[in-house]
Design an enzyme around this catalytic site. Sequence first.
Site, mmCIF file in Angstrom:
data_model
loop_
_atom_site.group_PDB
_atom_site.id
_atom_site.type_symbol
_atom_site.label_atom_id
_atom_site.label_comp_id
_atom_site.label_asym_id
_atom_site.label_seq_id
_atom_site.Cartn_x
_atom_site.Cartn_y
_atom_site.Cartn_z
ATOM 1 N N LYS A 189 36.092 23.137 38.063
ATOM 2 C CA LYS A 189 34.896 23.999 38.072
ATOM 3 C C LYS A 189 34.069 23.848 36.791
ATOM 4 O O LYS A 189 32.857 23.674 36.852
ATOM 5 C CB LYS A 189 35.305 25.474 38.223
ATOM 6 C CG LYS A 189 35.904 25.847 39.547
ATOM 7 C CD LYS A 189 36.042 27.346 39.709
ATOM 8 C CE LYS A 189 36.924 27.969 38.651
ATOM 9 N NZ LYS A 189 38.322 27.504 38.725
ATOM 10 N N GLU B 209 34.944 32.530 28.746
ATOM 11 C CA GLU B 209 36.362 32.197 28.555
ATOM 12 C C GLU B 209 36.551 31.103 27.505
ATOM 13 O O GLU B 209 37.329 31.263 26.567
ATOM 14 C CB GLU B 209 36.976 31.772 29.890
ATOM 15 C CG GLU B 209 38.474 31.557 29.827
ATOM 16 C CD GLU B 209 39.058 31.256 31.191
ATOM 17 O OE1 GLU B 209 40.124 31.817 31.519
ATOM 18 O OE2 GLU B 209 38.452 30.460 31.928
ATOM 19 N N ARG C 154 37.358 36.082 46.131
ATOM 20 C CA ARG C 154 37.750 37.425 45.736
ATOM 21 C C ARG C 154 36.546 38.348 45.864
ATOM 22 O O ARG C 154 35.459 38.014 45.418
ATOM 23 C CB ARG C 154 38.269 37.415 44.298
ATOM 24 C CG ARG C 154 39.604 36.694 44.145
ATOM 25 C CD ARG C 154 40.023 36.597 42.699
ATOM 26 N NE ARG C 154 41.340 35.969 42.580
ATOM 27 C CZ ARG C 154 41.893 35.621 41.426
ATOM 28 N NH1 ARG C 154 41.270 35.836 40.293
ATOM 29 N NH2 ARG C 154 43.085 35.057 41.397
ATOM 30 N N GLY D 290 32.940 39.938 50.299
ATOM 31 C CA GLY D 290 31.836 40.546 51.048
ATOM 32 C C GLY D 290 30.532 40.544 50.290
ATOM 33 O O GLY D 290 29.501 40.076 50.787
ATOM 34 N N ARG E 269 21.458 29.079 52.495
ATOM 35 C CA ARG E 269 20.486 29.946 53.174
ATOM 36 C C ARG E 269 19.282 29.179 53.697
ATOM 37 O O ARG E 269 18.706 29.520 54.731
ATOM 38 C CB ARG E 269 20.024 31.044 52.212
ATOM 39 C CG ARG E 269 19.390 32.239 52.911
ATOM 40 C CD ARG E 269 18.859 33.250 51.910
ATOM 41 N NE ARG E 269 19.860 33.818 51.057
ATOM 42 C CZ ARG E 269 20.613 34.868 51.360
ATOM 43 N NH1 ARG E 269 20.486 35.438 52.541
ATOM 44 N NH2 ARG E 269 21.505 35.336 50.514
#
Length: 419
Positions: free
Chosen positions: A184, A208, A351, A354, A389
């Site tokens: 990532k 991080e 995680r 929604g 989208r």
Amino acid sequence: MIAEKAVLGSMLKENYLITDSNLAVSQFTDAVHKMIFQSMKELYSKGKAVDFITLLTMNNPQDLGGANYIHNLTNYAQIDKFDDHVGAMLDVWREREKQNVLHLAAQENWQIDRIMTNLEALIDNRASDHSSISDLLVDVYEAPFIEQEIAEGSTTGIRQLDDMTNGFQDGELTIIAARPSMGKSDIMLHLSKHAGWKNRLPIIFSLEMSASSLRDRLLSSTGSFSRTRMRNPYLYLNETQKSTWPKTIGMLSKTNIQFFDRSKQTVAEMRMKVRKMIHENPDRKPVIFIDYLTLIHSEDTSSNMHLRIWQITKDLKAMAREFNCPVITLAQLSRAVEQRMDKRPLMSDLRESGSIEEDADIIIFLYRNAYYNQDDTDRTMELIISKNRNGPVGTVVAAYNKTTGEVVGFGTNRERTAL
């Protein structure tokens, strides 16, 4: 009233905040403050400095509360808390406007959908949400007859990914998610340097890793240096690699990447820093990268994680729209991936999926089969576009060298048209 004084005082110190705040005169409560802000806008639009002297010479001092009042505004200025003060001011404005809407609705017997439309406009901080169809049609009247410039987004540096997304678009939120050790951070750095080479302004919020660690990763991937050798370039780089070192340094300096590596940053703090970077680099349009989503600090400690992520993704989308630039955020996947035979990620593996699925314009999952079968010869990385989208979804294949962190696009993309 104190919040309004803090906002105006900050604008006197940093004039670019006058327009960057996107405030309207009507959103101020105090009549004197409305006059001061209107005068500030007029001066700034003419390219003039906005300060104690120019404000007083432009107006009757008494209309602005007097010379001492203007002078004392700067005592309330707190540039680092500017967004908080704007937020407090808008809360007062929203409550005032809400009462006005409800009063009018009662007086004129509005339909419920009209009430909801007007109240929703307040959430977007719009003093007015009105657009005339005539005005909107003027913008596209000649569209079929005059060739239009196609708005290209920020390049990804991977041709097939650009083909599917047309680059990362202004005002859109992109989520790049994967399990740990999938690459990532290396993808983020790849995207940021390619954006910089195309005259964008990459702004990385690393919550991080330190900025120096990201710098070393950029050097490794750009110069094809092993990360092991980067621990001590003097001892471990060979003469050929040392000879290419200055060229690598020169290439990376052209990206103009900006790093902010303090942990526990809030979205409001990020907005303030982005605004400052835009002011200092007016010739470059920003692309914002955040590593990573669940490390973004929320000041609402009373809510559970789901509600905090819901609010953060809403704020990130609003930031993309506010600055009219792409926002790309990394995210971790749940361990549910590891329990399946086919470990390619699914939307449900996100995680708090929604809110992320709702707000993101593009969701990209990273998958490397070599991670699971321990095959060091397999350098294939799949970029699985699960949501797009404004375009197709499908899979783009790239080559990933985990030793250097280098990413190179290749092969064909397996594509299916989004319904």
